[in-house]
Design a protein around this motif. Structure first.
Motif, mmCIF file in Angstrom:
data_model
loop_
_atom_site.group_PDB
_atom_site.id
_atom_site.type_symbol
_atom_site.label_atom_id
_atom_site.label_comp_id
_atom_site.label_asym_id
_atom_site.label_seq_id
_atom_site.Cartn_x
_atom_site.Cartn_y
_atom_site.Cartn_z
ATOM 1 N N ALA A 181 -41.922 114.146 5.648
ATOM 2 C CA ALA A 181 -42.480 115.272 6.389
ATOM 3 C C ALA A 181 -41.725 116.549 6.034
ATOM 4 O O ALA A 181 -40.533 116.523 5.719
ATOM 5 C CB ALA A 181 -42.417 115.034 7.890
ATOM 6 N N LEU A 182 -42.451 117.655 6.117
ATOM 7 C CA LEU A 182 -41.884 118.985 5.925
ATOM 8 C C LEU A 182 -42.111 119.764 7.210
ATOM 9 O O LEU A 182 -43.218 119.771 7.754
ATOM 10 C CB LEU A 182 -42.569 119.701 4.751
ATOM 11 C CG LEU A 182 -42.097 121.125 4.443
ATOM 12 C CD1 LEU A 182 -40.650 121.122 3.987
ATOM 13 C CD2 LEU A 182 -42.993 121.763 3.378
ATOM 14 N N SER A 183 -41.072 120.419 7.714
ATOM 15 C CA SER A 183 -41.190 121.145 8.973
ATOM 16 C C SER A 183 -40.516 122.506 8.866
ATOM 17 O O SER A 183 -39.677 122.733 7.999
ATOM 18 C CB SER A 183 -40.559 120.347 10.123
ATOM 19 O OG SER A 183 -39.168 120.200 9.914
ATOM 20 N N ALA A 184 -40.891 123.396 9.800
ATOM 21 C CA ALA A 184 -40.287 124.727 9.857
ATOM 22 C C ALA A 184 -40.413 125.254 11.273
ATOM 23 O O ALA A 184 -41.335 124.882 12.014
ATOM 24 C CB ALA A 184 -40.976 125.680 8.880
ATOM 25 N N SER A 221 -44.849 120.621 11.947
ATOM 26 C CA SER A 221 -44.618 119.571 10.954
ATOM 27 C C SER A 221 -45.932 118.880 10.637
ATOM 28 O O SER A 221 -46.850 118.853 11.467
ATOM 29 C CB SER A 221 -43.621 118.546 11.495
ATOM 30 O OG SER A 221 -43.502 117.423 10.618
ATOM 31 N N ASN A 222 -46.021 118.292 9.460
ATOM 32 C CA ASN A 222 -47.156 117.422 9.165
ATOM 33 C C ASN A 222 -46.978 116.105 9.915
ATOM 34 O O ASN A 222 -45.853 115.673 10.206
ATOM 35 C CB ASN A 222 -47.286 117.161 7.668
ATOM 36 C CG ASN A 222 -46.074 116.467 7.066
ATOM 37 O OD1 ASN A 222 -45.004 117.083 6.938
ATOM 38 N ND2 ASN A 222 -46.221 115.199 6.698
ATOM 39 N N VAL A 223 -48.094 115.480 10.302
ATOM 40 C CA VAL A 223 -48.090 114.179 10.977
ATOM 41 C C VAL A 223 -49.210 113.321 10.400
ATOM 42 O O VAL A 223 -50.101 113.816 9.718
ATOM 43 C CB VAL A 223 -48.275 114.318 12.514
ATOM 44 C CG1 VAL A 223 -47.116 115.077 13.139
ATOM 45 C CG2 VAL A 223 -49.613 114.984 12.847
ATOM 46 N N ASP A 224 -49.164 112.037 10.713
ATOM 47 C CA ASP A 224 -50.212 111.109 10.283
ATOM 48 C C ASP A 224 -50.327 110.020 11.333
ATOM 49 O O ASP A 224 -49.441 109.175 11.474
ATOM 50 C CB ASP A 224 -49.853 110.503 8.924
ATOM 51 C CG ASP A 224 -50.931 109.556 8.398
ATOM 52 O OD1 ASP A 224 -51.945 109.344 9.096
ATOM 53 O OD2 ASP A 224 -50.754 109.016 7.285
ATOM 54 N N PHE A 225 -51.418 110.054 12.121
ATOM 55 C CA PHE A 225 -51.655 109.048 13.156
ATOM 56 C C PHE A 225 -52.709 108.031 12.724
ATOM 57 O O PHE A 225 -53.245 107.292 13.545
ATOM 58 C CB PHE A 225 -52.110 109.725 14.457
ATOM 59 C CG PHE A 225 -51.100 110.671 15.042
ATOM 60 C CD1 PHE A 225 -49.742 110.538 14.770
ATOM 61 C CD2 PHE A 225 -51.507 111.703 15.869
ATOM 62 C CE1 PHE A 225 -48.801 111.405 15.311
ATOM 63 C CE2 PHE A 225 -50.581 112.583 16.419
ATOM 64 C CZ PHE A 225 -49.219 112.427 16.138
ATOM 65 N N GLY A 226 -53.059 108.030 11.435
ATOM 66 C CA GLY A 226 -54.073 107.116 10.951
ATOM 67 C C GLY A 226 -55.482 107.614 11.175
ATOM 68 O O GLY A 226 -56.441 106.859 11.020
ATOM 69 N N ASP A 227 -55.618 108.910 11.578
ATOM 70 C CA ASP A 227 -56.939 109.520 11.711
ATOM 71 C C ASP A 227 -56.893 110.870 11.013
ATOM 72 O O ASP A 227 -56.138 111.043 10.062
ATOM 73 C CB ASP A 227 -57.341 109.639 13.187
ATOM 74 C CG ASP A 227 -56.279 110.337 14.036
ATOM 75 O OD1 ASP A 227 -55.536 111.182 13.491
ATOM 76 O OD2 ASP A 227 -56.190 110.056 15.247
ATOM 77 N N ASP A 228 -57.695 111.841 11.442
ATOM 78 C CA ASP A 228 -57.739 113.137 10.765
ATOM 79 C C ASP A 228 -56.661 114.110 11.231
ATOM 80 O O ASP A 228 -56.541 115.206 10.692
ATOM 81 C CB ASP A 228 -59.113 113.789 10.977
ATOM 82 C CG ASP A 228 -60.229 113.042 10.266
ATOM 83 O OD1 ASP A 228 -59.928 112.393 9.241
ATOM 84 O OD2 ASP A 228 -61.381 113.092 10.729
ATOM 85 N N THR A 229 -55.863 113.732 12.233
ATOM 86 C CA THR A 229 -54.800 114.610 12.712
ATOM 87 C C THR A 229 -53.781 114.812 11.600
ATOM 88 O O THR A 229 -53.290 113.854 11.005
ATOM 89 C CB THR A 229 -54.098 113.994 13.940
ATOM 90 O OG1 THR A 229 -55.084 113.601 14.887
ATOM 91 C CG2 THR A 229 -53.144 114.982 14.559
ATOM 92 N N ASN A 230 -53.466 116.080 11.289
ATOM 93 C CA ASN A 230 -52.602 116.336 10.143
ATOM 94 C C ASN A 230 -51.391 117.214 10.423
ATOM 95 O O ASN A 230 -50.515 117.357 9.565
ATOM 96 C CB ASN A 230 -53.416 116.957 8.993
ATOM 97 C CG ASN A 230 -54.201 118.171 9.439
ATOM 98 O OD1 ASN A 230 -53.728 118.983 10.223
ATOM 99 N ND2 ASN A 230 -55.437 118.300 8.944
ATOM 100 N N ALA A 231 -51.321 117.838 11.597
ATOM 101 C CA ALA A 231 -50.188 118.718 11.869
ATOM 102 C C ALA A 231 -49.877 118.767 13.358
ATOM 103 O O ALA A 231 -50.773 118.664 14.199
ATOM 104 C CB ALA A 231 -50.464 120.128 11.359
ATOM 105 N N GLU A 232 -48.608 118.915 13.668
ATOM 106 C CA GLU A 232 -48.128 119.118 15.038
ATOM 107 C C GLU A 232 -47.506 120.504 15.123
ATOM 108 O O GLU A 232 -46.711 120.893 14.260
ATOM 109 C CB GLU A 232 -47.087 118.066 15.398
ATOM 110 C CG GLU A 232 -46.412 118.304 16.740
ATOM 111 C CD GLU A 232 -45.279 117.335 17.019
ATOM 112 O OE1 GLU A 232 -44.385 117.682 17.820
ATOM 113 O OE2 GLU A 232 -45.284 116.227 16.441
#
Length: 243
Positions: free
Chosen positions: A66-69, A85-96
């Motif tokens: 992950a890359l965060s700022a 940060s980028n995320v991956d919950f196994g669906d289309d969610t891509n950022a927090e």
């Protein structure tokens, strides 16, 4: 805890988080205005790359990097900021995207922290309602070369779970055994009203490579590996720069 539960309610948490944060920041600005303090707030920023974004012992990126700022503003104990940060919950969610604000007073040798955090998620599926708000109360105290602390977080409507309340409590500590080195760890317990409770812990060491860059190596684990691989034990390396 990050699991793909869905709930029927609308996405009102994002608006509630924004309102809380704006209100808290406004309170700080008003207090400063009354004190006739015209000095500018302190601004700091950070960027990090990590082998796995772990939140309370749970991987947020399916065990991938992950890359965060983030950026923070502080003034006379008040603070506000944002982090992504980028995320991956196994669906289309891509950022927090996290938005937060609060107040850090010092009382009788204790550093206190009272704040609110809004967790917002980009690309989440319709009806998922991952966005939520937490309220935070924390305290820490220096004991020789060590710092000991505790924190409690409360959410009235937790991540993606219908009408679920959640509380997270943690004790933590850090010590600097040698120049440029910091060893730290924490033990926490996540309670969710839907009985998805678990305990998590981490232990690691950070080395200050330069005045602005640090490398952290950390071990994370939970007591609920049956919840899935993302709850399993893992070692994580993080390189973080602060400005």
């Amino acid at each position: 805890m990050r699991k793909s539960f869905s709930k029927a309610s609308g996405r009102n948490d994002a608006w509630f988080a924004a309102a809380c944060i704006v209100g808290l920041a406004g309170l700080g600005l008003c207090s400063e205005a009354k004190a006739q303090d015209v000095s500018a707030p302190t601004v700091s920023a950070n960027v990090a790359v990590t082998s796995d974004y772990v939140f309370r012992g749970v991987s947020q990126t399916q065990e991938n990097p992950a890359l965060s700022a983030g950026v923070d503003l502080t003034k006379s104990g008040f603070y506000a900021g944002g982090w992504a940060s980028n995320v991956d919950f196994g669906d289309d969610t891509n950022a927090e995207v996290d938005l937060y604000a609060g107040y850090r007073p010092e009382v009788a040798g204790y550093a206190l922290d009272f704040g609110v955090i809004g967790y917002l998620y980009a690309g989440q599926p319709d009806g998922a309602d991952y966005d939520y708000v937490e309220f935070k109360a924390a305290a820490s105290r220096a004991v020789g070369s060590a710092t000991l602390g505790a924190a409690v977080y409360y959410s009235p409507d937790f991540f993606g779970a219908a009408e679920d309340e959640a509380t997270y409590a943690e004790v933590n500590g850090a010590v600097s055994p040698a120049d440029k080195w910091t060893v730290s760890g924490a033990v926490g317990r996540q309670w969710v009203s839907s009985d998805l409770d678990y305990t998590t812990w981490n232990l690691g060491a950070a080395y200050q490579l330069t005045d602005h860059v640090a490398l952290d190596l950390r071990y994370h684990d939970t007591d609920q590996h049956d919840f899935g691989d993302i709850y399993g034990a893992r070692a994580v390396a993080t390189l973080k720069a602060t400005f």
